[in-house]
Scaffold this active site. Structure first.
Site, mmCIF file in Angstrom:
data_model
loop_
_atom_site.group_PDB
_atom_site.id
_atom_site.type_symbol
_atom_site.label_atom_id
_atom_site.label_comp_id
_atom_site.label_asym_id
_atom_site.label_seq_id
_atom_site.Cartn_x
_atom_site.Cartn_y
_atom_site.Cartn_z
ATOM 1 N N GLU A 1 103.678 28.949 63.322
ATOM 2 C CA GLU A 1 104.368 28.881 62.017
ATOM 3 C C GLU A 1 105.194 30.144 61.806
ATOM 4 O O GLU A 1 105.150 30.762 60.740
ATOM 5 C CB GLU A 1 103.354 28.710 60.887
ATOM 6 C CG GLU A 1 102.432 27.511 61.080
ATOM 7 C CD GLU A 1 101.366 27.405 60.010
ATOM 8 O OE1 GLU A 1 100.958 28.453 59.459
ATOM 9 O OE2 GLU A 1 100.928 26.293 59.712
ATOM 10 N N CYS B 1 97.692 24.486 51.567
ATOM 11 C CA CYS B 1 98.198 25.668 50.879
ATOM 12 C C CYS B 1 99.482 25.377 50.107
ATOM 13 O O CYS B 1 99.729 25.968 49.053
ATOM 14 C CB CYS B 1 98.415 26.800 51.868
ATOM 15 S SG CYS B 1 99.421 26.346 53.295
#
Length: 660
Positions: free
Chosen positions: A329, A424
């Site tokens: 990521e 998240c």
């Protein structure tokens, strides 16, 4: 240790001081309040049919000794609950809701019951892992979860005046302050996933306790020093559990080439190139900017500026997305911005806004507000469906649904998901939208800055007067903004209005009298200094034309391609409007384009239409390759805002279009 100083930097107006009443954003704020926050509460309680389970609240009940069971979910699952609480706090600030407040209060009481006597609060370690506290801060997110809880505590205290959650946060922060530091017996460590740094500054601002600011400064300054703390920490685990234990750690492969993944490869003051996990990076950069401002630290400020330039001029997508690499990521290398495998996590764009907001406080330059605007209208709200009930974690710029089954594209989803095991992004987006008022205005003693064009009302104290500001607009579809400026008594002060970088021929008129914008311009803000009286009105015209945007030649994937932008909105083609095989569409360089408002699709949007060319399929039905160039046909296209894609079912999408 230097002492914090107040200084005269820009002070943003709080979300509590700004009432948003904007045709575009009010529906998002209402969506968060009426749909997203209740939906996320159901998800946190595992009551969404077909959605990935959360178990986050159940973990707290087990940690409090009220139920039996094992911890479930990711090691950072606690943060989903506290981000929900933070979003609730911001929502209550705009619209009181006694039932929602009671629900939040009950959740806070649950957190209090789960907190350990020494102040520690993390359900994973409380449930069966008490002896593993702080042995792997590289991976275990203990300080990350603490940071989100602190942010929620400050927001809830500011909104409601209730100190229960703030007391929980202070007790935990005080305990952390005994664990980490340079004194004998303390760990010379710092978070594996950043976030507590900016949270501690907020806690300092809420409580006035300098130890929280000093602890944040310590975490910033200690990071990346040699010997590397995470290497020492790993040596300790190997000695305790054996070398094979390290090989089984889930993050092990991300550190095989060093510690850039969590930005601990160098001391932060020497970092110039954004590297590693994008969310961790921008959370850290935001904390760096806070500490730099608090201590007026020129070396840290310079590091922030160099990193800003690298991110926004080398590694940011046109949508305000960052973190192109799905492996980790992460940021990749300069100009590596693939469209179809882009990761561009929703949280990363949100973190970019947090950082830009803090850079803006250090230096009132429009480049920061421009990036906030780009991310707000494109790379963040694309992460949520228009009904608020499904979400993107990853925000690519090109999608071919069938190709999403390939191993290198499995992170890309052609439709939004109801929830995620790693959830998240949804609560992060909720807290951003619910606190939108934070990003509109700032002030100094004698100036007020208008950063974002969002319908809103607020009051500021300037030149000894209370001044009412009221902004009316249909932005981003319309280019006209009316800003009423009404002091209690006539007074001289400055109103500084951002002129967006995309706007070429702005017009600003005060009570019918044109302002010489070039003479008034400072760092992209038109500064209007005069004696203001009640009833004065500033009219801003930003001339929204359709722009053909091109990428730097080093962005290889966009060679020969064009993107369409009008005002702050980036556009894309969708299969729903243009059929399949979107890469075959070519837009002639001189083709006229038209913008028009369509109230009948996607909740009411401005679309861009025009004529393009695409290949004729005649004679190719059974032929894979041939010697004859395919003939072109004229083809009408319709482009829609990128943020609204994938709200009409599964289909292809692309932002960058071939130009001919």
């Amino acid at each position: 240790m230097k002492h914090a100083v107040s200084g005269d930097r820009l002070q943003p107006l709080s979300y509590r001081e700004v009432r948003v009443h904007d045709p575009f954003w009010t529906k998002y704020v209402a969506l968060v309040r009426d749909e997203v926050i209740p939906y996320q509460w159901e998800a946190l309680n595992d009551r969404i049919e077909g959605a990935s389970p959360s178990h986050a609240l159940q973990n707290y009940r087990i940690a409090a000794g009220e139920e039996e069971g094992a911890f479930y979910g990711y090691i950072f699952q606690d943060s989903d609950v506290t981000k929900w609480l933070e979003a609730v706090a911001y929502s209550l600030a705009s619209v009181p809701n006694p039932k929602l407040e009671q629900l939040a209060d009950a959740t806070i009481e649950l957190l209090a019951r789960a907190q350990q006597p020494d102040g520690y609060l993390n359900t994973y370690f409380t449930i069966g892992h008490q002896d593993e506290r702080w042995i792997n801060e590289r991976d275990n997110h203990e300080l990350y979860c603490a940071g989100h809880m602190i942010e929620a505590a400050v927001a809830y205290y500011e909104t409601t005046g209730k100190g229960k959650l703030l007391d929980i946060a202070c007790k935990f922060a005080d305990y952390i302050d005994t664990v980490f530091g340079v004194e004998a017996g303390q760990k010379r460590g710092y978070p594996g996933h950043q976030g507590i740094e900016l949270a501690l500054v907020r806690l300092y601002e809420a409580t006035g306790q300098p130890r929280y600011l000093k602890l944040s400064e310590y975490f910033i300054n200690e990071r990346g020093q040699e010997p590397n703390y995470f290497r020492l920490e790993a040596d300790g685990r190997a000695a305790r559990f054996g070398q094979n234990y390290l090989l089984r750690e889930p993050y092990y492969s991300l550190y095989k080439d060093g510690f850039a993944y969590n930005q601990s490869h160098l001391p932060v003051r020497r970092q110039r190139h954004a590297a590693g996990h994008a969310v961790r990076a921008v959370y850290m950069y935001a904390g760096m900017a806070d500490v730099a401002a608090a201590f007026k630290d020129p070396e840290l400020i310079e590091a922030c500026r160099k990193l800003w330039d690298n991110v926004t001029q080398r590694q940011m997508y046109i949508t305000g997305g960052i973190g192109s690499n799905h492996d980790g990521e992460a940021f990749s290398f300069d100009y590596d911005l693939p469209n179809d495998t882009a990761y561009t996590e929703t949280c990363a764009s949100i973190g970019l806004i947090f950082w830009a907001h803090r850079m803006q406080r250090l230096d009132p330059d429009r480049k920061y507000a421009d990036v906030i605007e780009r991310a707000l209208y494109n790379g963040t709200i694309s992460g949520m469906a228009l009904d608020g009930k499904s979400f993107f974690y990853v925000n690519p710029l090109e999608v071919w649904p069938q190709a999403c089954q390939r191993p290198d594209k499995k992170h890309v989803k052609p439709v939004r998901q109801k929830w995620f095991n790693c959830a998240c992004c949804p609560p992060n987006l909720a807290r951003l939208i619910a606190s939108l008022g934070t990003y509109i205005y700032s002030q100094t003693d004698n100036s007020v800055y208008v950063h974002q064009f969002i319908g809103s009302d607020t009051k500021v104290n300037l030149a000894g007067q209370s001044v009412q500001l009221s902004q009316q607009t249909n932005y981003p579809w319309d280019a006209t903004i009316d800003l009423a400026v009404s002091p209690d008594q006539p007074a001289a002060f400055t109103v500084a209005i951002r002129v967006p970088g995309w706007c070429e021929n702005p017009s600003i008129v005060v009570n019918g009298q044109r302002v010489d914008i070039q003479a008034a311009m400072t760092k992209g803000y038109a500064r209007i200094n005069r004696v203001w009286e009640a009833g004065d009105v500033i009219r801003i015209e930003l001339t929204m034309t359709i722009k053909r945007m091109y990428a730097h030649p080093n962005v290889r994937v966009n060679a020969g391609k064009v993107a369409l932008q009008r005002g702050p909105i980036v556009y894309c083609l969708e299969e729903a409007d243009n059929g399949a095989v979107l890469p075959d569409i070519a837009l002639p360089e001189q083709a006229p384009l038209e913008a028009r408002f369509r109230p009948d699709i996607l909740g009411g949007i401005t679309v861009i239409t025009g004529e393009a060319r695409r290949s004729s399929a005649l004679g190719w039905e059974e032929t894979l390759y041939g010697e004859t160039k395919r003939a072109d046909v004229v083809f009408p296209i319709q482009a829609v805002p990128y943020f609204a894609w994938a709200n009409r079912g599964e289909g292809e999408m692309q932002v960058w279009i071939r130009e001919r």
